[in-house]
Enzyme design. Structure first.
Site, short mmCIF file in Angstrom:
data_model
loop_
_atom_site.label_atom_id
_atom_site.label_comp_id
_atom_site.label_asym_id
_atom_site.label_seq_id
_atom_site.Cartn_x
_atom_site.Cartn_y
_atom_site.Cartn_z
N LYS A 196 -44.51 -25.17 -27.37
CA LYS A 196 -45.49 -24.32 -28.07
C LYS A 196 -45.39 -22.92 -27.49
CE LYS A 196 -50.51 -23.45 -28.35
NZ LYS A 196 -51.89 -23.98 -28.16
N ASP A 220 -53.34 -16.36 -28.14
CA ASP A 220 -54.19 -17.19 -29.00
C ASP A 220 -55.63 -16.66 -28.98
OD1 ASP A 220 -55.43 -19.14 -30.46
OD2 ASP A 220 -55.25 -20.72 -28.92
N LYS A 253 -62.18 -17.19 -30.63
CA LYS A 253 -62.67 -17.65 -29.33
C LYS A 253 -63.69 -16.68 -28.77
CE LYS A 253 -58.35 -19.87 -27.78
NZ LYS A 253 -58.86 -21.24 -27.65
N ASP A 294 -50.61 -18.96 -23.45
CA ASP A 294 -50.58 -20.05 -24.43
C ASP A 294 -49.15 -20.28 -24.95
OD1 ASP A 294 -52.01 -22.09 -25.60
OD2 ASP A 294 -52.51 -20.94 -27.40
N ASP A 326 -58.21 -22.27 -34.67
CA ASP A 326 -57.93 -22.27 -33.23
C ASP A 326 -57.15 -23.52 -32.80
OD1 ASP A 326 -57.91 -21.36 -30.66
OD2 ASP A 326 -60.01 -21.85 -30.22
N GLU A 357 -54.18 -24.31 -33.44
CA GLU A 357 -52.97 -23.75 -34.04
C GLU A 357 -51.69 -24.30 -33.42
OE1 GLU A 357 -54.48 -22.44 -31.56
OE2 GLU A 357 -52.79 -21.95 -30.26
N ARG A 375 -50.72 -27.30 -32.63
CA ARG A 375 -50.18 -28.47 -33.31
C ARG A 375 -49.51 -28.09 -34.62
NH1 ARG A 375 -56.10 -31.03 -33.25
NH2 ARG A 375 -56.12 -29.68 -31.43
N1 BES Z 1 -54.57 -22.84 -26.54
C1 BES Z 1 -55.73 -23.61 -26.75
C2 BES Z 1 -55.95 -24.68 -25.68
C3 BES Z 1 -56.20 -24.20 -24.29
C4 BES Z 1 -57.49 -24.07 -23.81
C5 BES Z 1 -55.15 -23.92 -23.44
C6 BES Z 1 -57.71 -23.64 -22.52
C7 BES Z 1 -55.37 -23.50 -22.14
C8 BES Z 1 -56.65 -23.37 -21.68
C9 BES Z 1 -55.65 -24.30 -28.11
O1 BES Z 1 -54.96 -23.61 -29.08
C10 BES Z 1 -57.04 -24.44 -28.61
O2 BES Z 1 -57.66 -23.46 -28.88
N2 BES Z 1 -57.50 -25.69 -28.71
C11 BES Z 1 -58.81 -25.95 -29.15
C12 BES Z 1 -58.73 -27.08 -30.14
C13 BES Z 1 -60.00 -27.29 -30.93
C14 BES Z 1 -60.24 -26.13 -31.84
C15 BES Z 1 -59.87 -28.57 -31.72
C16 BES Z 1 -59.65 -26.33 -27.94
O3 BES Z 1 -59.12 -26.96 -27.02
O4 BES Z 1 -60.81 -25.97 -27.89
ZN ZN Z 2 -53.50 -22.32 -28.43
MN MN Z 3 -56.15 -22.23 -30.15
#
Ligand code: BES
Ligand code: ZN
Ligand code: MN
Length: 499
Positions: free
Chosen positions: A264, A269, A276, A287, A346, A348, A350
């Protein structure tokens, strides 16, 4: 930092680091120095809490009768527990003890440890490796740091018997460190400097090591039908890229099918329209950690000329909110033909991986595919910052990764998959939605990815959100980008997929 290996000798100037076992047992060089200094080292130990335990150290300045400017006694712990990893930690701590002394070079004396799990040349090579890993700094944007605040050590000399063997054992480790450093550099770069086009250009530098590189732009990806990856990218002025790296180190192998690594690469992000909160958002520069690991891993494999056919694929995008950004509720069609209702922009990573993984399998027919992603905050809730989450459709490879993780100090912990979780991402209007419910967020994310794994392909997903960045120094991993995954996967390849 330059590293050299020499036969045992007592330095006549500069710092020297020597080993002491639990219970204050001086190793040979420490013993000789203690004699030369008329017992000053023993007296210093008696006057302190230093007992030779792992992690302890004691510096004795300019002892009379000894040429060295300082003698650093470094605890090695129990001889029976002294292995590769312990030697690396020893090297890392030794480096830190001498790095800022003002001296340009230092000697680490490596003596035989009777009862240890590795031979002396192995201790020497691993201590050198640990010291090298510990010496990493990302300081290119610090223009005003005074010279006397910077590490002074430019050369580290490992003195031991069998130093020729040590030098030989160190050579591939230095190549792995090259890969680790590359990953740490990429992960540390801010997103105004490192974005899909510039990250692709960084990957391209591996060509000089014999890695074949192919870069797809948005037109080529559109033609391939990568609607999920492009949907994430569409809100950003930065154009997406997909980079394929091929290292064919086993051209004569009977089974030429490669092992594949997919990363990824979200270079920043923001969350997109599902934006966020501001606090901590700067972390999202890393990210792209999964892609950074894949690129660094390819550098390590090519650098040490691993006898393996490996392909690395990274999907590079920036996730931004704008008038062209995708909206919650949008439906996108992936390269696989499956459709996705994007309920949260968010989630994204996947989406990017779905197309990158499909392309990887479609083009390169790997027997095994391992993806890495800073995919979910939920994995940090589950495992903290100590283990990467591991999801897989195959037990054997999980065992292999668990073993490799233990031996390089990058541990992974297996998490479950199953139909009951898979159901949670069914959508009312498309083949799937990109988020599950409130609970088990890293599992539903993994279930989503599994829908893009072809029959017969062994697949592992490593969620590295909790281990890609560290806020505390460890002996061989300074705080900042860790490159967690490079050493793990290099070891997996070395143990099971070479030759
Ligand atoms: N890049 C984030 C996950 C992340 C969070 C990485 C903290 C490193 C530190 C990912 O893209 C994301 O935002 N995931 C969301 C998913 C949710 C919207 C289902 C999350 O983990 O909150
Ligand atoms: Zn992300
Ligand atoms: Mn995200």
């Amino acid at each position: 930092m330059k590293i050299s290996f020499s036969a045992p000798s007592l330095p006549r100037s500069g710092p020297v680091v020597v080993g002491v076992l639990s219970g204050g047992k001086l190793l040979a060089t420490a013993e000789r120095l203690d004699k030369a200094a008329d017992g000053a080292l023993s007296r210093a130990m008696d006057a302190s809490r230093f007992k030779g335990e792992s992690g302890q150290s004691l510096t004795v300045m300019a002892p009379a009768g000894v040429g060295a400017s300082r003698v650093v006694l470094m605890g090695l712990g129990e001889a029976e527990r002294f292995d590769d990893l312990a030697a690396q930690a020893y090297g890392g701590r030794a480096y830190k003890a001498v790095a800022g002394t003002g001296d340009k070079s230092a000697v680490i004396a490596i003596d035989p440890v009777s009862g240890a799990k590795i031979k002396t040349s192995g201790v020497s090579a691993n201590a050198a490796y640990g010291a090298l890993l510990a010496s990493y700094r990302f300081d290119k944007y610090r223009t005003k740091e005074k010279a006397d605040a910077k590490p002074s050590i430019k050369t580290l000399i490992l003195s031991s018997r069998d130093s020729a063997d040590a030098k030989k054992a160190f050579a591939p480790l230095a190549k792995i460190a090259d890969g680790v450093f590359f990953t740490r550099d990429l992960v540390s770069e801010p997103a105004n400097i490192l974005y899909p086009v510039t990250l692709a250009a960084q990957a391209k530098t591996l060509e000089k090591l014999g890695v074949k590189i192919q870069v797809l732009d948005e037109k080529q990806m559109a033609k391939l039908g990568m609607g999920a990856l492009l949907g994430v990218a569409q809100g950003s002025a930065q154009k997406p890229r997909l980079v394929v790296m091929r290292w064919d180190g086993a051209p004569k192998a009977k089974n030429k099918a490669p092992i594949a690594f997919v990363g990824k690469g979200v270079t920043f992000d923001t969350g997109g329209i599902s934006i966020k909160p501001a606090g901590g958002m700067e972390d999202m520069k890393w990210d792209m950690g999964g892609s950074g690991v894949v690129i660094g891993l390819m550098k390590a494999l090519a650098g040490r000329k691993a006898k393996v056919n490996a392909v690395g694929v990274v999907g590079l995008v920036e996730n931004m909110p704008s008038s062209t950004a995708q909206r919650p509720g949008d439906v996108v069609t992936t390269m696989s033909g499956q459709t996705v209702e994007v309920l949260n922009t968010d989630a994204e990573g996947r989406l990017v991986l779905a197309d990158a993984m499909w392309y990887c399998q479609d083009r390169y027919k790997p027997h095994t595919m391992i993806d890495l992603a800073t995919l979910t905050g939920a994995i940090i809730v589950s495992l903290g910052n100590e283990n990467a989450g591991m999801f897989a459709n195959d037990d054997e490879i999980c065992e292999r990764l668990t073993d490799a993780g233990k031996s390089v100090g990058e541990p992974v912990w297996r998490m479950p998959l199953g139909d009951a979780y898979d159901k949670l991402i069914n959508s009312d209007i498309a083949d799937m939605k990109n988020i599950g419910g409130r609970w088990g967020g890293s599992i539903t994310a993994a279930q989503f990815l599994q829908r893009y794994v072809k029959d017969g392909v062994k697949w592992v997903h490593l969620d590295i959100a909790g281990v890609t960045w560290s806020n505390k120094d460890a002996p061989t991993v300074p705080k900042g980008g860790t490159a967690f995954g490079v050493r793990l996967l290099d070891r997996l390849v070395a143990n099971h997929y070479e030759g």
